[in-house]
Design a protein around this motif. Structure first.
Motif, PDB file in Angstrom:
ATOM      1  N   HIS A 275       0.820  -1.213   0.000  1.00  0.00           N
ATOM      2  CA  HIS A 275       0.000   0.000   0.000  1.00  0.00           C
ATOM      3  C   HIS A 275       0.855   1.264   0.000  1.00  0.00           C
ATOM      4  N   TRP A 276       2.107   1.148   0.443  1.00  0.00           N
ATOM      5  CA  TRP A 276       2.990   2.307   0.391  1.00  0.00           C
ATOM      6  C   TRP A 276       3.303   2.691  -1.057  1.00  0.00           C
ATOM      7  N   LEU A 277       3.282   1.727  -1.952  1.00  0.00           N
ATOM      8  CA  LEU A 277       3.496   2.038  -3.362  1.00  0.00           C
ATOM      9  C   LEU A 277       2.342   2.890  -3.884  1.00  0.00           C
ATOM     10  N   ARG A 278       1.141   2.604  -3.414  1.00  0.00           N
ATOM     11  CA  ARG A 278      -0.025   3.424  -3.794  1.00  0.00           C
ATOM     12  C   ARG A 278       0.164   4.861  -3.325  1.00  0.00           C
ATOM     13  N   HIS A 279       0.616   5.035  -2.092  1.00  0.00           N
ATOM     14  CA  HIS A 279       0.883   6.385  -1.585  1.00  0.00           C
ATOM     15  C   HIS A 279       1.954   7.072  -2.421  1.00  0.00           C
ATOM     16  N   THR A 280       2.985   6.326  -2.784  1.00  0.00           N
ATOM     17  CA  THR A 280       4.100   6.896  -3.539  1.00  0.00           C
ATOM     18  C   THR A 280       3.636   7.426  -4.893  1.00  0.00           C
ATOM     19  N   THR A 281       2.915   6.594  -5.621  1.00  0.00           N
ATOM     20  CA  THR A 281       2.465   6.981  -6.959  1.00  0.00           C
ATOM     21  C   THR A 281       1.475   8.134  -6.906  1.00  0.00           C
ATOM     22  N   ARG A 287       1.359  15.939  -6.909  1.00  0.00           N
ATOM     23  CA  ARG A 287       2.325  17.037  -6.932  1.00  0.00           C
ATOM     24  C   ARG A 287       2.529  17.591  -8.338  1.00  0.00           C
ATOM     25  N   HIS A 288       2.475  16.729  -9.340  1.00  0.00           N
ATOM     26  CA  HIS A 288       2.794  17.158 -10.700  1.00  0.00           C
ATOM     27  C   HIS A 288       1.564  17.455 -11.563  1.00  0.00           C
ATOM     28  N   PHE A 289       0.419  16.837 -11.234  1.00  0.00           N
ATOM     29  CA  PHE A 289      -0.759  17.002 -12.087  1.00  0.00           C
ATOM     30  C   PHE A 289      -2.003  17.470 -11.346  1.00  0.00           C
ATOM     31  N   GLY A 290      -1.928  17.605 -10.026  1.00  0.00           N
ATOM     32  CA  GLY A 290      -3.052  18.154  -9.285  1.00  0.00           C
ATOM     33  C   GLY A 290      -3.961  17.108  -8.668  1.00  0.00           C
TER      34      GLY A 290
END
Length: 340
Positions: A275-281, A287-290
């Motif tokens: 689930h940390w990968l979900r947070h990462t993505t 941050r980059h697309f809103g």
């Protein structure tokens, strides 16, 4: 004080309009429907629950049956349920555990699920539910965070250089990193859910929600090769499979993160999981697309939160564009192709 004749006439007219008689109002209550015990009623609750609900609450329903099963539904008290919450003191210690606090939450939630069903079936009123008079333990702040690029790279290196099936483990990590899907979404993938032409996978996740999620063309081809090489033939055959052809289960994730934690102690110490990968993505996308595109990327469809969430919906092309930028690989559905 004698009754007002005009009110009597009005009352009779009302009864006639409702199709009732005076005998209906004074008839004896139906006693043929006996109040069941908790042990008798729990199988009916489980049968009406979704598979996910049964997985989450099944253990706690079993505890309720063992401790309170002999009591009728209307005999269980709030104190009985609070006593069951002491299970938190002996909750099984897990790598991602929260000192039994989640177990306490689940005891209350499982009991409330039982009594919601009892109210719906007409055995009790909402005010009679003892479970709803018990306060849930306050949920602690979520410790999950976005992994740094260096941390993510270290995790991928360990997955690809250790274990008995590095191809499968590498695919799992890449799939979750690209799609931000949950474990259940990945485990449910079938051959028919993979569209290599448009580089999409159809994810089935919480609450039975369905969504088409962009993946890179490279991952789409590798998933297809993996599935076919390991015996997936029929459209409904599972996509992710062991080398012996059997579909993987959640145990593969447990073994994967245990192995990574043995080689990277900080992974075990922080309880890092899929689930940390979900947070990462999703953090990167936000941050980059809103926020709007991150919300669509996550597959969130609930209406909670600010009213503006109604107006900031993002489409599949916007999600594909974010993926293309993050992965550095063009996507056929992206609105722009800056990497060509």
């Amino acid at each position: 004080m004698p009754a007002d004749p005009s009110r009597i006439v009005t009352a009779r007219q009302m009864l006639t309009h409702l199709g009732l008689t005076l005998a209906d109002l004074v008839s004896e209550p139906d006693t043929s429907r006996r109040m069941p015990t908790l042990a008798e009623y729990l199988p009916r609750v489980a049968a009406a629950a979704s598979p996910g609900t049964r997985r989450t609450y099944g253990t706690y329903w079993n505890r309720m049956a063992a401790a309170l099963g002999h009591l009728r539904l209307d005999e269980v008290t709030a104190s009985d349920i609070e006593a069951l919450m002491q299970v938190t003191a002996t909750a099984r210690s897990r790598r991602t555990g929260r000192q039994g606090r989640h177990a306490g939450e689940h005891v209350v939630a499982a009991a409330r699920a039982v009594y919601r069903r009892a109210v719906a079936d007409g055995y009790l009123t909402a005010a009679d539910s003892p479970a709803h008079r018990v306060v849930k333990p306050r949920r602690l702040p979520n410790p999950r965070r976005a992994l740094t690029p260096e941390e993510l790279q270290d995790i991928n290196v360990v997955a690809r250089t250790s274990g008995n099936d590095v191809v499968l483990d590498a695919l799992l990590l890449r799939l979750h990193t690209e799609t931000a899907c949950r474990r259940g979404g990945a485990l449910a993938l079938r051959l028919i859910d993979l569209d290599t032409t448009h580089a999409l996978v159809c994810l089935t996740e919480k609450g039975g929600t369905l969504r088409w999620q962009p993946i890179t063309p490279t991952l789409a081809e590798r998933l297809l090769d993996h599935a076919q090489a390991r015996g997936a033939v029929l459209p409904t055959d599972r996509l992710l499979r062991y080398r012996n052809g059997r579909p993987i289960s959640s145990r593969r994730y447990d073994h994967l993160w245990r192995r990574i934690g043995e080689r990277l102690p900080w992974v075990a110490a922080q309880g890092i999981s899929t689930h940390w990968l979900r947070h990462t993505t999703l953090t990167w996308v936000e941050r980059h697309f809103g926020y709007g595109i991150a919300r669509a990327y996550a597959g969130h469809t609930d209406r909670r939160g600010p009213a503006t969430t109604t107006y900031i919906k993002a489409d599949l092309n916007a999600v594909a564009t974010a993926l293309a930028a993050m992965a550095g690989e063009p996507h056929p559905l992206a609105s722009m192709h800056p990497f060509r």
